[in-house]
Design a protein around this motif. Structure first.
Motif, PDB file in Angstrom:
ATOM      1  N   VAL A   1       2.747  25.144 -22.099  1.00 55.87           N
ATOM      2  CA  VAL A   1       2.580  25.628 -20.726  1.00 55.87           C
ATOM      3  C   VAL A   1       3.938  26.018 -20.143  1.00 55.87           C
ATOM      4  CG1 VAL A   1       1.869  25.008 -18.385  1.00 55.87           C
ATOM      5  CG2 VAL A   1       0.489  24.281 -20.345  1.00 55.87           C
ATOM      6  N   ARG A   2       4.952  25.224 -20.431  1.00 56.82           N
ATOM      7  CA  ARG A   2       6.302  25.497 -19.920  1.00 56.82           C
ATOM      8  C   ARG A   2       6.807  26.858 -20.396  1.00 56.82           C
ATOM      9  NH1 ARG A   2      11.672  21.965 -21.663  1.00 56.82           N
ATOM     10  NH2 ARG A   2      13.212  23.223 -20.519  1.00 56.82           N
ATOM     11  N   LEU A   3       6.699  27.132 -21.686  1.00 60.99           N
ATOM     12  CA  LEU A   3       7.211  28.393 -22.226  1.00 60.99           C
ATOM     13  C   LEU A   3       6.343  29.581 -21.803  1.00 60.99           C
ATOM     14  CD1 LEU A   3       8.293  27.262 -25.805  1.00 60.99           C
ATOM     15  CD2 LEU A   3       9.757  27.768 -23.838  1.00 60.99           C
ATOM     16  N   PHE A   4       5.017  29.381 -21.757  1.00 61.54           N
ATOM     17  CA  PHE A   4       4.127  30.459 -21.322  1.00 61.54           C
ATOM     18  C   PHE A   4       4.386  30.809 -19.861  1.00 61.54           C
ATOM     19  CE2 PHE A   4       0.141  31.978 -19.455  1.00 61.54           C
ATOM     20  CZ  PHE A   4      -0.124  33.069 -20.277  1.00 61.54           C
ATOM     21  N   ALA A   5       4.513  29.788 -19.011  1.00 66.76           N
ATOM     22  CA  ALA A   5       4.777  30.035 -17.591  1.00 66.76           C
ATOM     23  C   ALA A   5       6.129  30.719 -17.412  1.00 66.76           C
ATOM     24  CB  ALA A   5       4.749  28.719 -16.818  1.00 66.76           C
ATOM     25  N   GLY A   6       7.113  30.311 -18.208  1.00 67.29           N
ATOM     26  CA  GLY A   6       8.412  30.962 -18.138  1.00 67.29           C
ATOM     27  C   GLY A   6       8.332  32.423 -18.507  1.00 67.29           C
ATOM     28  N   ALA A   7       7.574  32.736 -19.564  1.00 66.35           N
ATOM     29  CA  ALA A   7       7.435  34.125 -19.990  1.00 66.35           C
ATOM     30  C   ALA A   7       6.750  34.966 -18.918  1.00 66.35           C
ATOM     31  CB  ALA A   7       6.650  34.188 -21.305  1.00 66.35           C
ATOM     32  N   VAL A   8       5.667  34.443 -18.329  1.00 66.88           N
ATOM     33  CA  VAL A   8       4.937  35.187 -17.297  1.00 66.88           C
ATOM     34  C   VAL A   8       5.824  35.425 -16.079  1.00 66.88           C
ATOM     35  CG1 VAL A   8       3.013  35.081 -15.668  1.00 66.88           C
ATOM     36  CG2 VAL A   8       2.671  34.395 -18.048  1.00 66.88           C
ATOM     37  N   ALA A   9       6.518  34.384 -15.641  1.00 65.76           N
ATOM     38  CA  ALA A   9       7.389  34.522 -14.472  1.00 65.76           C
ATOM     39  C   ALA A   9       8.473  35.563 -14.719  1.00 65.76           C
ATOM     40  CB  ALA A   9       8.015  33.173 -14.120  1.00 65.76           C
TER      41      ALA A   9
ATOM     42  N   SER B   1      11.040  40.793 -14.118  1.00 63.27           N
ATOM     43  CA  SER B   1      11.559  42.004 -14.764  1.00 63.27           C
ATOM     44  C   SER B   1      10.899  43.252 -14.202  1.00 63.27           C
ATOM     45  CB  SER B   1      11.330  41.931 -16.277  1.00 63.27           C
ATOM     46  OG  SER B   1      12.079  40.884 -16.856  1.00 63.27           O
ATOM     47  N   TYR B   2       9.599  43.179 -13.969  1.00 62.88           N
ATOM     48  CA  TYR B   2       8.907  44.331 -13.405  1.00 62.88           C
ATOM     49  C   TYR B   2       9.450  44.653 -12.011  1.00 62.88           C
ATOM     50  CZ  TYR B   2       5.308  47.347 -11.507  1.00 62.88           C
ATOM     51  OH  TYR B   2       4.659  48.397 -10.911  1.00 62.88           O
ATOM     52  N   GLU B   3       9.647  43.608 -11.208  1.00 65.49           N
ATOM     53  CA  GLU B   3      10.141  43.822  -9.846  1.00 65.49           C
ATOM     54  C   GLU B   3      11.555  44.399  -9.849  1.00 65.49           C
ATOM     55  OE1 GLU B   3       8.576  43.587  -6.936  1.00 65.49           O
ATOM     56  OE2 GLU B   3       6.765  43.222  -8.115  1.00 65.49           O
ATOM     57  N   CYS B   4      12.351  43.981 -10.814  1.00 65.43           N
ATOM     58  CA  CYS B   4      13.745  44.440 -10.862  1.00 65.43           C
ATOM     59  C   CYS B   4      13.888  45.800 -11.530  1.00 65.43           C
ATOM     60  CB  CYS B   4      14.607  43.428 -11.626  1.00 65.43           C
ATOM     61  SG  CYS B   4      14.832  41.870 -10.754  1.00 65.43           S
ATOM     62  N   ARG B   5      12.960  46.128 -12.450  1.00 62.88           N
ATOM     63  CA  ARG B   5      13.122  47.334 -13.250  1.00 62.88           C
ATOM     64  C   ARG B   5      12.070  48.400 -12.977  1.00 62.88           C
ATOM     65  NH1 ARG B   5      16.348  45.660 -17.667  1.00 62.88           N
ATOM     66  NH2 ARG B   5      16.612  43.409 -17.676  1.00 62.88           N
ATOM     67  N   GLY B   6      11.002  48.031 -12.264  1.00 60.86           N
ATOM     68  CA  GLY B   6       9.934  48.988 -12.032  1.00 60.86           C
ATOM     69  C   GLY B   6      10.282  50.007 -10.970  1.00 60.86           C
ATOM     70  N   PRO B   7       9.340  50.908 -10.635  1.00 58.07           N
ATOM     71  CA  PRO B   7       9.587  51.925  -9.609  1.00 58.07           C
ATOM     72  C   PRO B   7       9.905  51.296  -8.266  1.00 58.07           C
ATOM     73  CG  PRO B   7       7.604  52.410 -10.869  1.00 58.07           C
ATOM     74  CD  PRO B   7       8.007  51.027 -11.236  1.00 58.07           C
ATOM     75  N   ARG B   8      10.765  51.929  -7.502  1.00 61.59           N
ATOM     76  CA  ARG B   8      11.108  51.463  -6.167  1.00 61.59           C
ATOM     77  C   ARG B   8      10.732  52.532  -5.138  1.00 61.59           C
ATOM     78  NH1 ARG B   8      11.172  47.558  -8.408  1.00 61.59           N
ATOM     79  NH2 ARG B   8      12.765  45.955  -8.645  1.00 61.59           N
ATOM     80  N   VAL B   9      10.245  52.102  -3.999  1.00 56.65           N
ATOM     81  CA  VAL B   9       9.889  53.029  -2.935  1.00 56.65           C
ATOM     82  C   VAL B   9      10.930  52.913  -1.833  1.00 56.65           C
ATOM     83  CG1 VAL B   9       8.176  53.701  -1.235  1.00 56.65           C
ATOM     84  CG2 VAL B   9       7.451  52.853  -3.479  1.00 56.65           C
ATOM     85  N   SER B  10      11.600  53.994  -1.518  1.00 53.21           N
ATOM     86  CA  SER B  10      12.652  53.995  -0.513  1.00 53.21           C
ATOM     87  C   SER B  10      12.526  55.238   0.346  1.00 53.21           C
ATOM     88  CB  SER B  10      14.027  53.946  -1.188  1.00 53.21           C
ATOM     89  OG  SER B  10      15.045  53.997  -0.221  1.00 53.21           O
TER      90      SER B  10
ATOM     91  N   VAL C   1      13.585  53.009 -17.607  1.00 53.76           N
ATOM     92  CA  VAL C   1      13.209  51.819 -18.369  1.00 53.76           C
ATOM     93  C   VAL C   1      12.071  52.159 -19.309  1.00 53.76           C
ATOM     94  CG1 VAL C   1      13.889  50.221 -16.573  1.00 53.76           C
ATOM     95  CG2 VAL C   1      11.581  51.141 -16.569  1.00 53.76           C
ATOM     96  N   LYS C   2      11.876  51.299 -20.314  1.00 48.52           N
ATOM     97  CA  LYS C   2      10.762  51.425 -21.253  1.00 48.52           C
ATOM     98  C   LYS C   2       9.516  50.808 -20.633  1.00 48.52           C
ATOM     99  CE  LYS C   2      13.618  52.933 -24.424  1.00 48.52           C
ATOM    100  NZ  LYS C   2      13.571  54.306 -24.949  1.00 48.52           N
ATOM    101  N   PRO C   3       8.343  51.058 -21.205  1.00 48.60           N
ATOM    102  CA  PRO C   3       7.138  50.374 -20.717  1.00 48.60           C
ATOM    103  C   PRO C   3       7.328  48.860 -20.785  1.00 48.60           C
ATOM    104  CG  PRO C   3       6.537  52.160 -22.192  1.00 48.60           C
ATOM    105  CD  PRO C   3       8.034  52.032 -22.258  1.00 48.60           C
ATOM    106  N   LEU C   4       7.113  48.194 -19.674  1.00 45.15           N
ATOM    107  CA  LEU C   4       7.522  46.804 -19.567  1.00 45.15           C
ATOM    108  C   LEU C   4       6.746  45.858 -20.473  1.00 45.15           C
ATOM    109  CD1 LEU C   4       8.132  46.511 -15.748  1.00 45.15           C
ATOM    110  CD2 LEU C   4       9.814  46.485 -17.565  1.00 45.15           C
TER     111      LEU C   4
END
Length: 299
Positions: free
Chosen positions: A38-46, A51-60, A69-72
């Motif tokens: 559970v610890r490692l799975f939760a870490g991966a999901v988080a 990563s998506y929030e930091c690397r995905g599209p931004r609206v400004s 970026v590559k497909p996340l």
């Protein structure tokens, strides 16, 4: 100040891993294999979400700005990290959980962080990065404080549990050393966590008949994975570029002190004069090591 805040956050996160693990396993809220999974799975999901929030599209200002970026969820995140680092991460996590089934907190901390220090210092010496006189002195003072803190609890610890915790420390030491060269801490940590999941599945299979979960145990494991591990390790990777191998090793000696203080505040463990003296020795040794390296750099 950036190195100070990054390092402090990471060390506090490490300490909370011990606190959360003790809360879950000490009261038999969850078994060790499930806690690790559970610890490692939760870490991966988080980390995927971060990563998506930091690397995905931004609206400004009404315009969508796409980052390069590559497909996340496909090659993008697996482009970062590597299988060897993921193996060290997994080895640390699984050995850490099972070792604490047979060790007291003090004994486990001494074996874990002693193994981390020896691993990182041995590698530093091998690579021609020997500690200076003040760094050796600081390491001695810090280790002395740690021994003073936990020695009364040492009483013939189980050999198997002791070996497991030593392996956890060695694995964490190598994982830390490999992280020093990271130019993208978030991406590499995310990739490493994702790569641990197949290993989790393979190791979890033999323990399926003995799995037991509780809601509280799962929550504690999720907090350990998503916050204390996922976010904490990312910040630690980012902080490592500011430290030598020796300094990074000694800095981690603060974790048992932070965990002990957390135990006093969160687990109603007694606050003692011994704890205060040990904390002063450990933190003083860390300060001496850092100042010694800075003095050598200026010379």
């Amino acid at each position: 100040m950036k190195p100070f805040f990054l390092t402090t956050f990471a060390l506090v996160a490490f300490a909370f891993n011990s606190i959360l693990c003790r809360m879950a396993l000490g009261t038999d809220e969850i078994d060790a294999a499930s806690f690790t999974a559970v610890r490692l799975f939760a870490g991966a999901v988080a980390l995927i979400v971060i990563s998506y929030e930091c690397r995905g599209p931004r609206v400004s200002k009404g315009l969508t700005r796409k980052l390069d970026v590559k497909p996340l969820l496909t090659r993008g995140l697996l482009h970062y990290g590597n299988w060897l680092s993921a193996f060290f991460l997994f080895a640390y996590a699984i050995c850490f959980s099972f070792a604490y089934l047979g060790l007291t907190t003090g004994t486990g901390a001494l074996i874990l962080f002693g193994s981390v220090q020896m691993t990182m210092i041995f590698v530093a010496l091998f690579k021609g990065e020997p500690p200076g006189a003040l760094e050796w002195m600081g390491l001695g003072v810090a280790l002395g404080g740690l021994v003073y803190l936990v020695f009364p609890g040492l009483s013939s610890p189980p050999i198997v549990s002791s070996m497991l915790m030593a392996v956890a420390g060695i694995a964490w030491g190598f994982y830390t050393l490999r992280g020093r060269g990271s130019i993208d801490p978030l991406g590499d940590t995310t990739g490493n966590f994702i790569r641990t999941l197949p290993l989790v599945i393979l190791v979890l299979l033999p323990f399926l008949p003995n799995i037991h979960l509780s809601g509280r145990g799962v929550v504690l494991a999720v907090l350990s994975g998503a916050l204390a591990s996922g976010v904490g390790y990312t910040v630690w990777y980012a902080a490592l570029k500011f430290h030598t191998s020796t300094r990074a090793a000694v800095l981690q000696l603060a974790v048992p002190v932070i965990a002990a203080v957390g135990g006093v505040l969160l687990l109603d463990e007694p606050a003692t004069l011994r704890l205060a003296i040990a904390a002063a020795l450990i933190l003083g040794g860390i300060a001496l090591t850092i100042f010694g390296r800075n003095a050598e750099a200026r010379a």
